[in-house]
Design an enzyme around this catalytic site. Sequence first.
Site, mmCIF file in Angstrom:
data_model
loop_
_atom_site.group_PDB
_atom_site.id
_atom_site.type_symbol
_atom_site.label_atom_id
_atom_site.label_comp_id
_atom_site.label_asym_id
_atom_site.label_seq_id
_atom_site.Cartn_x
_atom_site.Cartn_y
_atom_site.Cartn_z
ATOM 1 N N SER A 1 0.931 -1.341 0.365
ATOM 2 C CA SER A 1 0.048 -0.092 0.288
ATOM 3 C C SER A 1 0.232 1.214 0.382
ATOM 4 O O SER A 1 1.961 1.318 0.050
ATOM 5 C CB SER A 1 -1.020 -0.280 1.150
ATOM 6 O OG SER A 1 0.231 0.030 2.404
ATOM 7 N N ASP B 1 7.156 -9.658 8.494
ATOM 8 C CA ASP B 1 7.934 -8.792 9.504
ATOM 9 C C ASP B 1 9.640 -7.977 10.317
ATOM 10 O O ASP B 1 10.072 -8.832 9.661
ATOM 11 C CB ASP B 1 7.274 -9.197 10.976
ATOM 12 C CG ASP B 1 7.631 -8.155 12.230
ATOM 13 O OD1 ASP B 1 7.616 -7.060 12.001
ATOM 14 O OD2 ASP B 1 7.211 -8.326 13.057
ATOM 15 N N VAL B 2 9.089 -6.928 9.552
ATOM 16 C CA VAL B 2 11.430 -5.935 9.366
ATOM 17 C C VAL B 2 11.143 -6.363 10.840
ATOM 18 O O VAL B 2 12.352 -5.849 10.660
ATOM 19 C CB VAL B 2 10.101 -4.400 8.277
ATOM 20 C CG1 VAL B 2 9.836 -5.060 6.743
ATOM 21 C CG2 VAL B 2 10.092 -3.771 9.187
ATOM 22 N N CYS C 1 10.504 1.327 2.549
ATOM 23 C CA CYS C 1 8.721 1.823 2.843
ATOM 24 C C CYS C 1 7.762 1.402 3.930
ATOM 25 O O CYS C 1 6.974 1.860 5.060
ATOM 26 C CB CYS C 1 8.033 1.290 1.573
ATOM 27 S SG CYS C 1 8.418 3.044 0.342
ATOM 28 N N SER D 1 11.191 10.564 6.326
ATOM 29 C CA SER D 1 9.811 12.513 6.370
ATOM 30 C C SER D 1 11.164 13.273 7.049
ATOM 31 O O SER D 1 11.833 13.692 7.723
ATOM 32 C CB SER D 1 9.465 11.837 7.634
ATOM 33 O OG SER D 1 8.390 12.250 8.040
ATOM 34 N N TYR E 1 8.046 9.255 16.501
ATOM 35 C CA TYR E 1 8.047 9.109 15.081
ATOM 36 C C TYR E 1 8.867 9.774 14.210
ATOM 37 O O TYR E 1 10.155 9.699 13.905
ATOM 38 C CB TYR E 1 7.139 9.770 14.640
ATOM 39 C CG TYR E 1 6.822 9.566 12.688
ATOM 40 C CD1 TYR E 1 6.659 8.653 12.273
ATOM 41 C CD2 TYR E 1 6.897 10.781 12.136
ATOM 42 C CE1 TYR E 1 6.645 8.013 10.956
ATOM 43 C CE2 TYR E 1 6.491 10.511 10.723
ATOM 44 C CZ TYR E 1 6.386 9.971 10.047
ATOM 45 O OH TYR E 1 6.283 9.431 8.648
ATOM 46 N N LYS F 1 12.318 8.503 12.414
ATOM 47 C CA LYS F 1 12.905 8.759 11.451
ATOM 48 C C LYS F 1 14.821 10.157 10.915
ATOM 49 O O LYS F 1 15.065 9.534 10.052
ATOM 50 C CB LYS F 1 12.120 9.860 10.829
ATOM 51 C CG LYS F 1 10.692 9.083 9.804
ATOM 52 C CD LYS F 1 10.651 7.727 9.152
ATOM 53 C CE LYS F 1 9.422 7.282 9.177
ATOM 54 N NZ LYS F 1 9.606 6.030 7.863
ATOM 55 N N THR G 1 -1.346 8.978 1.443
ATOM 56 C CA THR G 1 -1.050 8.279 1.429
ATOM 57 C C THR G 1 -2.548 7.464 2.842
ATOM 58 O O THR G 1 -2.995 8.205 2.921
ATOM 59 C CB THR G 1 0.677 7.185 2.860
ATOM 60 O OG1 THR G 1 -0.256 7.663 4.302
ATOM 61 C CG2 THR G 1 1.459 8.409 1.491
#
Length: 253
Positions: free
Chosen positions: A15, A57-58, A84, A146, A159, A163, A194
């Site tokens: 996605s 699952d990364v 991603c 980001s 977050y 990043k 997104t």
Amino acid sequence: MDLKGKAALVTGGGSGMGAATARALAAAGAKVALLDVQEDKAKALAAELGGVAIACDVTSASDVERAIAAAAAAHGPARIAVNCAGVATAGRIVGKDGPLSLDAFRKVIEINLIGTFNVLRLAAAGMQSLEPLADGERGLIVNTASVAAFEGQVGQAAYAASKGGIVGLTLPAARELARVGVRVVTIAPGLIETPLFAGLNEAAVASLVESTVYPKRLGKPEEFAKLVVHVAENVLLNGETIRLDGAVRLNVK
């Protein structure tokens, strides 16, 4: 790097920016493996693109090892890996209910930063033994950061930290992997349309768009994907974090 016939991995490929990237790479002739915890979405897109979908699952070393091996069995060893997969869970450090749960903070770091590093280290390990291409290039790893890495807003501590870690990882990884001809580049998107925006009302989206200089709109996943393709094709891009944001600078709130 000429993408025709090259094997590529895209995490979060089911996605958003991951799906757009998978489409763009496939359109450029790459053989794409979509790695995602949402296996159903990845399978649907992989069937459309003639690629493969692999549940992954990364944050799990064994999952990523298995996924890379499965992708290699289908397409040959990967020359390109695009990270991603990620989450944008919000939470104030101290909110109405007290301090942010340490587990909540840890989960964001685990998925976004440690997951990125997990894929990077294992993909690079596979790339180092491949035959060199033009300029001695063996592979490329593109990470997703980001603009929050530089101007994280209130409620984005976890977050922004995750990043920011990806941004900090970029240059040392590129310097280390240069000896085997593997490039590392990070893209720092701004406000991209997104599924993460699906829960916001129109007024909230309009407020975010207002902080964008030009163009005055949300970015499109396809624009992120175009940049991934350009990075792959332009071997001089290495060790850099590229902002893709319409000159946005996030406000405090």
